[in-house]
Scaffold this motif. Structure first.
Motif, mmCIF file in Angstrom:
data_model
loop_
_atom_site.group_PDB
_atom_site.id
_atom_site.type_symbol
_atom_site.label_atom_id
_atom_site.label_comp_id
_atom_site.label_asym_id
_atom_site.label_seq_id
_atom_site.Cartn_x
_atom_site.Cartn_y
_atom_site.Cartn_z
ATOM 1 N N SER A 66 0.865 -1.076 -0.006
ATOM 2 C CA SER A 66 -0.097 0.033 0.117
ATOM 3 C C SER A 66 0.767 1.162 -0.125
ATOM 4 C CB SER A 66 -0.836 -0.105 1.075
ATOM 5 O OG SER A 66 -0.111 0.240 2.379
ATOM 6 N N GLY A 98 2.732 7.459 -1.586
ATOM 7 C CA GLY A 98 1.491 7.821 -0.711
ATOM 8 C C GLY A 98 0.142 7.918 -1.775
ATOM 9 N N TYR A 122 -3.173 6.128 -0.671
ATOM 10 C CA TYR A 122 -4.011 6.731 0.282
ATOM 11 C C TYR A 122 -4.391 8.009 -0.030
ATOM 12 C CZ TYR A 122 -2.373 3.130 3.369
ATOM 13 O OH TYR A 122 -1.808 1.849 3.959
ATOM 14 N N ALA A 161 -4.360 -0.582 0.222
ATOM 15 C CA ALA A 161 -4.734 0.611 1.371
ATOM 16 C C ALA A 161 -5.988 0.365 1.867
ATOM 17 C CB ALA A 161 -4.294 1.706 0.631
ATOM 18 N N VAL A 163 -7.208 0.061 5.811
ATOM 19 C CA VAL A 163 -8.138 0.956 6.347
ATOM 20 C C VAL A 163 -9.324 0.007 7.143
ATOM 21 C CG1 VAL A 163 -10.264 2.395 5.909
ATOM 22 C CG2 VAL A 163 -8.009 2.624 4.750
#
Length: 309
Positions: free
Chosen positions: A47, A68, A71, A278, A282
């Protein structure tokens, strides 16, 4: 007295494992813990990896190129992700509370020796553990007979009660709650509901936490009910969203028109593999943070419920 002390000390030495055995057990459990944690670390690593590095190098425990983007992309899908998160939280909380009430009340009733329908209802609870009614019959009852299709209750009611949880509660109440306690409350004029809510439940925290943890995990991780009963995307849970991502990389792109971005552009720029991982992170994080708070009650409830049948 001295003989007894010598006997007990000898028994302790006999039952106590040697230092070498302790080391082997610690190494074994450490190895098993690593096996359990390693897949989660790989998911986290993917992720945080760039899409190009995943295509070139595959999955790695340590990202070859940090990014990133996944995200960030999820953050841009704020409306859809938050809506799915809200559905998951609502279903988990309401379903867990409702399931605890139904399961503990049924288990308490079946644990009372003077209940006339105890034998019949015990078979009613036990038979579904051996013989399943089937998917077609359950779908017909939930979707057509009860009219739960495309409602949030279709995600709650089918999972609220299970025979396994009822038997755990029955065993716990039967082996833990003394009959004299209930009889004294009845002598004082307390009704069955007053006894159950004011006396039984407050002293049954281990089994409540155990059943609650089972239900919480079941509701939070469930995606199958959404696949069966939900056609409205507004009622998708996080788990259903993740399932769609795994089966169709375009699942996050269904709201492209509302975002003012062309479908082709959104699919082309979407971090596909890292976005899937990702979303998995979560989903897993809330349960991972909640489990340590229930672990003590969870272990206690299982051991107490397993002592007697």
């Amino acid at each position: 007295m001295a003989t007894r002390t010598v006997y007990e000390s000898g028994l302790d030495r006999f039952n106590r494992p040697s230092k070498g055995v302790n080391i082997l057990l610690h190494l074994l459990f450490f190895f098993l813990a690593v096996i359990c944690v390693l897949p989660m670390l790989v998911v986290l690593s993917v992720s945080l990896s760039s899409e190009d590095s995943i295509r070139e190098n595959g999955y790695h425990l340590i990202p070859t190129a940090f990014s990133g983007d996944a995200y960030g992309y999820i953050a841009k899908q704020g409306t859809m992700i938050l809506q799915a998160l809200g559905i998951s939280v609502f279903v988990t909380i309401v379903g867990t509370v409702l399931g605890i009430l139904l399961t503990t009340s049924m288990g308490y009733v079946l644990s009372r020796p003077n209940y006339k329908l105890k034998g019949f209802l015990t078979w009613v609870v036990f038979i579904p553990m051996v013989f399943n009614g089937g998917l077609v019959s359950s779908y017909y009852i939930n979707a057509n007979l009860l009219g739960l299709k495309d409602t949030v209750w279709s995600l709650i009611l089918p999972l609220a009660v299970s025979s396994f949880n009822v038997i755990i509660c029955k065993t716990f109440f039967k082996s833990t709650i003394p009959d004299g306690l209930i009889e004294s409350a009845e002598i004082d004029g307390a009704g069955q509901l007053r006894i159950f809510f004011s006396i039984i439940l407050p002293i049954s925290l281990p089994v409540i936490a155990t059943i609650g943890l089972f239900l919480c995990f079941g509701y939070w991780n469930d995606w199958f009910q959404s696949m069966l009963y939900i056609n409205n995307q507004d009622l998708y849970s996080l788990q259903a969203l993740l399932n769609n991502l795994m089966s169709n990389v375009d699942a996050l792109a269904r709201n492209a028109s509302s975002l003012g971005i062309s479908y082709a552009e959104l699919v082309a720029t979407m971090p596909k593999e890292s976005a899937r991982m990702a979303v998995a992170i979560v989903i897993v994080l809330p349960v991972a943070f909640a489990y340590p708070f229930f672990q003590r009650y969870f272990i206690s409830g299982l051991t107490v419920g397993a002592v007697k049948g």
